[in-house]
Design a protein around this motif. Structure first.
Motif, PDB file in Angstrom:
ATOM      1  N   PRO A   1       0.797  -1.230   0.000  1.00  0.00           N
ATOM      2  CA  PRO A   1       0.000   0.000   0.000  1.00  0.00           C
ATOM      3  C   PRO A   1       0.828   1.279   0.000  1.00  0.00           C
ATOM      4  O   PRO A   1       0.266   2.368  -0.151  1.00  0.00           O
ATOM      5  CB  PRO A   1      -0.805  -0.119   1.293  1.00  0.00           C
ATOM      6  CG  PRO A   1       0.094  -0.893   2.209  1.00  0.00           C
ATOM      7  CD  PRO A   1       0.804  -1.887   1.325  1.00  0.00           C
ATOM      8  N   GLU A   2       2.145   1.162   0.188  1.00  0.00           N
ATOM      9  CA  GLU A   2       3.006   2.341   0.219  1.00  0.00           C
ATOM     10  C   GLU A   2       4.430   1.920  -0.108  1.00  0.00           C
ATOM     11  O   GLU A   2       4.805   0.751   0.023  1.00  0.00           O
ATOM     12  CB  GLU A   2       2.973   3.001   1.604  1.00  0.00           C
ATOM     13  CG  GLU A   2       3.444   2.089   2.725  1.00  0.00           C
ATOM     14  CD  GLU A   2       3.347   2.724   4.097  1.00  0.00           C
ATOM     15  OE1 GLU A   2       3.358   3.974   4.168  1.00  0.00           O
ATOM     16  OE2 GLU A   2       3.266   1.987   5.093  1.00  0.00           O
ATOM     17  N   ALA A   3       5.202   2.892  -0.568  1.00  0.00           N
ATOM     18  CA  ALA A   3       6.615   2.653  -0.837  1.00  0.00           C
ATOM     19  C   ALA A   3       7.421   3.025   0.405  1.00  0.00           C
ATOM     20  O   ALA A   3       7.304   4.141   0.913  1.00  0.00           O
ATOM     21  CB  ALA A   3       7.078   3.479  -2.028  1.00  0.00           C
ATOM     22  N   LEU A   4       8.205   2.081   0.892  1.00  0.00           N
ATOM     23  CA  LEU A   4       9.021   2.294   2.086  1.00  0.00           C
ATOM     24  C   LEU A   4      10.481   2.024   1.767  1.00  0.00           C
ATOM     25  O   LEU A   4      10.805   1.143   0.964  1.00  0.00           O
ATOM     26  CB  LEU A   4       8.593   1.354   3.218  1.00  0.00           C
ATOM     27  CG  LEU A   4       7.240   1.581   3.873  1.00  0.00           C
ATOM     28  CD1 LEU A   4       6.973   0.470   4.876  1.00  0.00           C
ATOM     29  CD2 LEU A   4       7.202   2.935   4.567  1.00  0.00           C
ATOM     30  N   SER A   5      11.351   2.733   2.433  1.00  0.00           N
ATOM     31  CA  SER A   5      12.781   2.451   2.350  1.00  0.00           C
ATOM     32  C   SER A   5      13.170   1.480   3.455  1.00  0.00           C
ATOM     33  O   SER A   5      12.422   1.258   4.416  1.00  0.00           O
ATOM     34  CB  SER A   5      13.578   3.747   2.499  1.00  0.00           C
ATOM     35  OG  SER A   5      13.456   4.249   3.837  1.00  0.00           O
TER      36      SER A   5
END
Length: 282
Positions: free
Chosen positions: A192-196
């Protein structure tokens, strides 16, 4: 009958756990004694892509197959598809990779996956392609250092990736087995989201209730670590993939998981919360 290959792997075992009652299920693995079934009627069989006889036995009587291959550069897909076609398999759901659709990706792993997809499309069987972004479960490679040192190490720690829960991939696969409208479709799957990795480390720290830090590798350190684990060409492909991630190629978030399964894709925080014991004391 449904055949699940790679039945002891990250996605295969999740698929087995999600197939409901009704269809007969066969699980193929090199070590079938390691198969853990989510239901009591799974037939576990030995299957090896280097053993045509074992493939012929595994696909006998199968209508739909979930295909997972992992030996980069090998012709395992072609071998399986030949056996499946001869046995009259109707539909193959193939686990591929999101990088296939990236015109800027030309590394060994992506070229191999593109070739695998072409082989399936040309097989004469019905097909569905699953193209996931990186698995959230890749974070399990951090467990030793997290337990021993409270540290996560990696390359380009601030670069984002819309990683996906393997359970969501499996959920889409199971829908593709039994619901109409999936044949001839390509499903690109993200979280649901781009994370590092730095952000994932921070979330793990909160969930574990103890401080964790991220230590950045430089490219040569990454090359040395990956070169010790994988063939040189695969290590170089991973480095190229990391460069594309740093450039933002893996940050896009899609809605396919929600569209197919009817709920939002699961977050990294949710996935990590269910796997905290792996990061805690032995």
């Amino acid at each position: 009958m449904i055949l699940v290959t790679g039945a002891t792997g990250t996605v295969g075992r999740e698929v087995l756990g999600r197939i409901g009652p009704g269809p007969a299920v066969r699980a193929m693995a090199r070590q079938p004694e390691r198969v853990v079934a989510g239901r009591g009627t799974v037939e576990a069989v030995h299957g090896d892509y280097d053993d045509p006889g074992s493939l012929a036995r595994a696909v006998r009587g199968v209508d739909t197959a979930f295909l997972v291959t992992s030996r980069v550069g090998r012709d395992d897909d072609e071998r399986f598809l030949a056996a499946a076609r001869s046995a009259g398999v109707r539909h193959v759901v193939k686990l591929s990779a999101a990088a296939v659709e990236d015109g800027g990706a030309d590394d060994l792993i992506t070229r191999w996956q593109r070739g695998n997809e072409e082989a399936l499309r040309g097989s004469g069987m019905e097909w569905t392609l699953l193209r996931p972004r990186s698995f959230m479960s890749n974070a399990l490679s951090w467990t030793g250092a997290v337990r021993a040192e409270g540290v996560v190490r990696g390359l380009y720690g601030t670069s984002p990736n819309a990683c996906v829960d393997p359970g969501d991939i499996a959920e889409v696969a199971v829908r593709a087995f039994g619901e109409p409208g999936h044949t001839g479709r390509v499903h690109t799957l993200t979280g649901p989201e781009a994370l590092s990795a730095v952000e994932q480390t921070a979330q793990l720290s909160v969930l574990l209730g103890r401080p964790l830090r991220f230590e950045e590798w430089d490219p040569e350190q990454a090359r040395a670590v990956w070169g010790a684990r994988y063939p040189e060409a695969v290590a170089e492909a991973l480095l190229q993939s990391a460069e594309r991630q740093r450039a933002g190629a893996k940050a896009g978030v899609g809605s396919t998981v929600a569209d197919v399964v009817g709920r939002p894709a699961r977050s990294f925080r949710e996935w990590a919360g269910e796997h905290l014991t792996a990061f805690g004391p032995r």
